[in-house]
Design a protein around this motif. Structure first.
Motif, mmCIF file in Angstrom:
data_model
loop_
_atom_site.group_PDB
_atom_site.id
_atom_site.type_symbol
_atom_site.label_atom_id
_atom_site.label_comp_id
_atom_site.label_asym_id
_atom_site.label_seq_id
_atom_site.Cartn_x
_atom_site.Cartn_y
_atom_site.Cartn_z
ATOM 1 N N VAL A 88 0.899 -1.292 -0.008
ATOM 2 C CA VAL A 88 -0.060 -0.078 -0.039
ATOM 3 C C VAL A 88 0.840 1.189 -0.013
ATOM 4 O O VAL A 88 0.492 2.212 -0.676
ATOM 5 C CB VAL A 88 -1.059 -0.027 1.155
ATOM 6 C CG1 VAL A 88 -1.572 1.469 1.338
ATOM 7 C CG2 VAL A 88 -2.080 -1.154 1.269
ATOM 8 N N ARG A 89 1.853 1.335 0.723
ATOM 9 C CA ARG A 89 2.674 2.401 0.757
ATOM 10 C C ARG A 89 3.539 2.597 -0.410
ATOM 11 O O ARG A 89 3.794 3.590 -0.913
ATOM 12 C CB ARG A 89 3.765 2.201 1.892
ATOM 13 C CG ARG A 89 4.491 3.350 2.364
ATOM 14 C CD ARG A 89 5.307 2.975 3.683
ATOM 15 N NE ARG A 89 6.538 2.128 3.268
ATOM 16 C CZ ARG A 89 6.581 1.280 3.973
ATOM 17 N NH1 ARG A 89 6.237 0.998 5.290
ATOM 18 N NH2 ARG A 89 7.744 0.354 3.781
ATOM 19 N N GLN A 98 -7.550 1.570 -1.436
ATOM 20 C CA GLN A 98 -8.991 1.076 -1.013
ATOM 21 C C GLN A 98 -8.748 -0.409 -0.404
ATOM 22 O O GLN A 98 -9.303 -0.496 0.721
ATOM 23 C CB GLN A 98 -9.735 1.213 -2.044
ATOM 24 C CG GLN A 98 -10.340 2.909 -2.118
ATOM 25 C CD GLN A 98 -11.247 2.906 -3.449
ATOM 26 O OE1 GLN A 98 -11.197 2.247 -4.257
ATOM 27 N NE2 GLN A 98 -12.059 4.251 -3.371
ATOM 28 N N SER A 99 -8.199 -1.088 -1.161
ATOM 29 C CA SER A 99 -7.833 -2.461 -0.750
ATOM 30 C C SER A 99 -7.277 -2.575 0.612
ATOM 31 O O SER A 99 -7.577 -3.387 1.386
ATOM 32 C CB SER A 99 -7.260 -3.291 -1.721
ATOM 33 O OG SER A 99 -7.925 -3.414 -2.880
ATOM 34 N N GLY A 100 -6.286 -1.538 0.941
ATOM 35 C CA GLY A 100 -5.537 -1.706 2.212
ATOM 36 C C GLY A 100 -6.407 -1.257 3.218
ATOM 37 O O GLY A 100 -6.464 -1.894 4.221
ATOM 38 N N LYS A 125 -3.575 6.675 8.204
ATOM 39 C CA LYS A 125 -2.656 7.362 7.044
ATOM 40 C C LYS A 125 -3.273 7.284 5.827
ATOM 41 O O LYS A 125 -2.738 7.945 4.766
ATOM 42 C CB LYS A 125 -1.497 6.142 7.032
ATOM 43 C CG LYS A 125 -0.494 6.111 8.259
ATOM 44 C CD LYS A 125 0.450 5.161 7.981
ATOM 45 C CE LYS A 125 1.399 4.724 9.466
ATOM 46 N NZ LYS A 125 2.154 3.749 9.113
ATOM 47 N N PHE A 126 -4.514 6.721 5.636
ATOM 48 C CA PHE A 126 -5.237 7.018 4.527
ATOM 49 C C PHE A 126 -6.332 8.072 4.260
ATOM 50 O O PHE A 126 -6.613 8.707 5.379
ATOM 51 C CB PHE A 126 -6.243 5.816 4.448
ATOM 52 C CG PHE A 126 -5.454 4.571 4.207
ATOM 53 C CD1 PHE A 126 -5.140 3.950 3.077
ATOM 54 C CD2 PHE A 126 -5.233 3.648 5.322
ATOM 55 C CE1 PHE A 126 -4.437 2.947 2.734
ATOM 56 C CE2 PHE A 126 -4.431 2.461 5.281
ATOM 57 C CZ PHE A 126 -3.878 1.955 3.952
ATOM 58 N N ASP A 127 -6.169 8.665 2.959
ATOM 59 C CA ASP A 127 -7.154 9.782 2.921
ATOM 60 C C ASP A 127 -8.405 9.542 2.726
ATOM 61 O O ASP A 127 -8.928 8.183 2.776
ATOM 62 C CB ASP A 127 -6.802 10.443 1.525
ATOM 63 C CG ASP A 127 -5.444 11.125 1.314
ATOM 64 O OD1 ASP A 127 -4.837 11.687 2.588
ATOM 65 O OD2 ASP A 127 -4.552 11.239 0.327
ATOM 66 N N GLY A 158 -13.113 10.891 12.982
ATOM 67 C CA GLY A 158 -13.103 12.184 12.798
ATOM 68 C C GLY A 158 -12.472 13.066 11.598
ATOM 69 O O GLY A 158 -13.178 13.722 10.904
ATOM 70 N N ALA A 159 -11.587 12.445 10.997
ATOM 71 C CA ALA A 159 -11.053 12.785 9.741
ATOM 72 C C ALA A 159 -11.700 12.517 8.692
ATOM 73 O O ALA A 159 -11.712 13.288 7.382
ATOM 74 C CB ALA A 159 -9.567 12.404 9.625
ATOM 75 N N LEU A 160 -12.659 11.686 8.814
ATOM 76 C CA LEU A 160 -13.549 11.306 7.638
ATOM 77 C C LEU A 160 -14.586 12.108 7.330
ATOM 78 O O LEU A 160 -15.486 12.081 6.279
ATOM 79 C CB LEU A 160 -13.786 9.814 7.693
ATOM 80 C CG LEU A 160 -12.751 8.630 7.891
ATOM 81 C CD1 LEU A 160 -13.210 7.398 8.001
ATOM 82 C CD2 LEU A 160 -12.019 8.809 6.531
ATOM 83 N N ASN A 161 -15.043 12.665 8.584
ATOM 84 C CA ASN A 161 -16.301 13.952 8.350
ATOM 85 C C ASN A 161 -17.354 13.282 7.914
ATOM 86 O O ASN A 161 -18.030 14.085 6.922
ATOM 87 C CB ASN A 161 -15.688 15.177 7.813
ATOM 88 C CG ASN A 161 -16.621 16.344 8.108
ATOM 89 O OD1 ASN A 161 -17.251 16.323 9.111
ATOM 90 N ND2 ASN A 161 -16.329 17.382 7.124
ATOM 91 N N ASP A 162 -17.909 12.303 8.519
ATOM 92 C CA ASP A 162 -19.215 11.780 7.807
ATOM 93 C C ASP A 162 -20.223 11.629 8.998
ATOM 94 O O ASP A 162 -19.896 11.566 9.896
ATOM 95 C CB ASP A 162 -18.848 9.983 7.654
ATOM 96 C CG ASP A 162 -20.019 9.232 7.030
ATOM 97 O OD1 ASP A 162 -20.234 9.283 5.861
ATOM 98 O OD2 ASP A 162 -20.955 8.810 7.883
ATOM 99 N N SER A 163 -21.352 12.060 8.610
ATOM 100 C CA SER A 163 -22.454 12.392 9.523
ATOM 101 C C SER A 163 -23.010 10.850 10.126
ATOM 102 O O SER A 163 -23.037 10.839 11.558
ATOM 103 C CB SER A 163 -23.762 12.832 8.577
ATOM 104 O OG SER A 163 -24.164 11.756 7.786
#
Length: 312
Positions: A88-89, A98-100, A125-127, A158-163
C-alpha cells in the motif's frame, strides 16, 4: 410430457449457471492465491510484483486470509499485515489504497484482535477518498460497540467527516465510564467534524492552561488535528510570546527557550502559503530558528491573522 421434461431441464441448467461461475471464479481466485501463498505466510516478496494487477491480486488474497477466523497464528497475521503495509505504501493507485483500508478494517472485526491497535494506526494514514460507504458503515458499527482503543479509532473517524460516524461518536459521550483521554479524543474528532460544542469545549480547556513544553507537545499537537482556525488562532498567538517557558529540544541543554520555536514546527505543514517549511524529521527547514520566528511573526501580522488551513 416431453415438452414439460425439456422445460424443467432447461430451467435446471439456467439455475446452475450462476453456481458454475461462482465455483469457477473461486477456483481461479484460489489458484492466484496459491501463487502468493509463500509471500503471504512469510511477509516476504521474493519476486517484485510485476504490475498494478498483481498488487490488487495479492491484496485480495491477503484480505481472504485475514478475514478467515481460522487463520489465527499471530506471527502469520503480523507477516501478512507487514506485507499489506509495504504494498500500500509503495503503490499510488486509489484502488490499491482502498484495498488496504478494507483489510485493516477487517482486522477490527476479528475476535480477538491482537493487532487492533496497529490496524487503527495504519487507517490514520489513508485519505478520506480511500474509504467507501461499506467501510464507513463497518467503522460506525464498530465505534458503537467498542470499549477499548477508542481514542485512536475516533480520531480516524473524525478525519472522515461523515454524518453517520459523527452521530456514533457523539453517542459515546453519554458513557460515564469513559476515560478522560478518550473523552478528550472524542471532542477532538467532533471538532474536526465542525461540531461547535466540542470546539468551544477545547477552547475553554486550552485557555485555562499555562504555556509550557507539555502543552505544546501534547495539547497543541492535538489541536492541530482539528483543522479549526479558531483553535489554530490560540496556538498562533503564542508565537508572539517572549517568555522562555519551553525546554530545548537539545537533550544536553537545560536552558529554556521560546515556545514559538516548537510551535512553528507544529503549524508550518498545515498553513497554506506559510513561508517556512519543515523537513521530514519535523525540524524547520531553516538555517536560523531565531530568524524563522521573526519571519513567521511578520507574516501573520502582514496577513492580519487571515490565513487558510490545509485540510488534508
Amino acid at each position: 410430457m416431453i415438452t414439460g421434461f425439456i422445460k424443467k431441464a432447461f430451467i435446471t441448467i439456467l439455475l446452475s449457471i450462476p453456481f458454475f461461475f461462482v465455483s469457477y471464479s473461486q477456483s481461479i481466485r484460489k489458484e492466484k492465491c496459491e501463487k502468493f501463498s509463500e509471500a503471504i505466510s512469510t511477509g516476504i516478496l521474493k519476486k517484485k510484483l510485476k504490475n498494478y494487477d498483481d498488487s490488487i491480486a495479492i491484496l485480495r488474497c491477503l484480505h481472504l486470509k485475514l478475514s478467515d477466523t481460522l487463520y489465527n497464528n499471530p506471527n502469520n497475521i503480523e507477516n501478512a499485515l507487514n506485507l499489506v503495509n509495504r504494498i500500500v505504501r509503495k503503490e499510488s493507485s486509489l484502488a490499491v489504497k482502498q484495498s488496504g483500508v478494507d483489510i485493516y478494517i477487517s482486522i477490527l472485526m476479528r475476535k480477538p484482535s491482537n493487532h487492533l491497535y496497529n490496524a487503527i494506526l495504519q487507517l490514520q494514514k489513508f485519505d478520506k477518498n480511500c474509504y467507501d460507504s461499506a467501510d464507513i458503515r463497518l467503522l460506525a458499527n464498530y465505534i458503537e460497540n467498542v470499549k477499548s482503543s477508542i481514542k485512536e479509532l475516533v480520531l480516524v473517524a473524525g478525519a472522515l467527516n461523515d454524518s453517520l460516524l459523527k452521530n456514533k461518536i457523539k453517542g459515546k459521550l453519554s458513557d460515564e465510564t469513559l476515560k478522560k483521554s478518550d473523552r478528550w479524543a472524542i471532542h477532538l474528532a467532533l471538532a474536526r467534524m465542525g461540531e461547535q460544542e466540542s470546539i468551544d469545549y477545547l477552547k475553554e480547556r486550552v485557555n485555562s492552561l499555562q504555556l509550557n513544553s507539555n502543552v505544546v507537545d501534547y495539547i497543541y499537537k492535538d489541536l492541530i488535528y482539528t483543522r479549526q482556525k479558531v483553535l489554530y488562532d490560540l496556538i498562533v498567538e503564542k508565537i508572539f510570546s517572549d517568555e522562555k517557558l519551553c525546554e530545548s529540544s537539545n537533550p544536553d541543554s537545560e536552558v529554556s527557550i521560546l515556545c514559538g520555536y516548537r510551535i512553528l514546527e507544529l503549524i508550518a505543514p498545515y498553513i497554506d502559503g506559510f513561508p517556512i517549511k519543515t523537513l521530514p524529521s519535523g525540524d524547520l527547514n531553516v538555517e536560523s530558528y531565531e530568524n524563522a520566528l521573526i519571519t513567521a511573526r511578520e507574516w501573520f501580522l502582514n496577513n492580519q491573522m487571515n490565513y487558510q488551513i490545509i485540510k488534508n
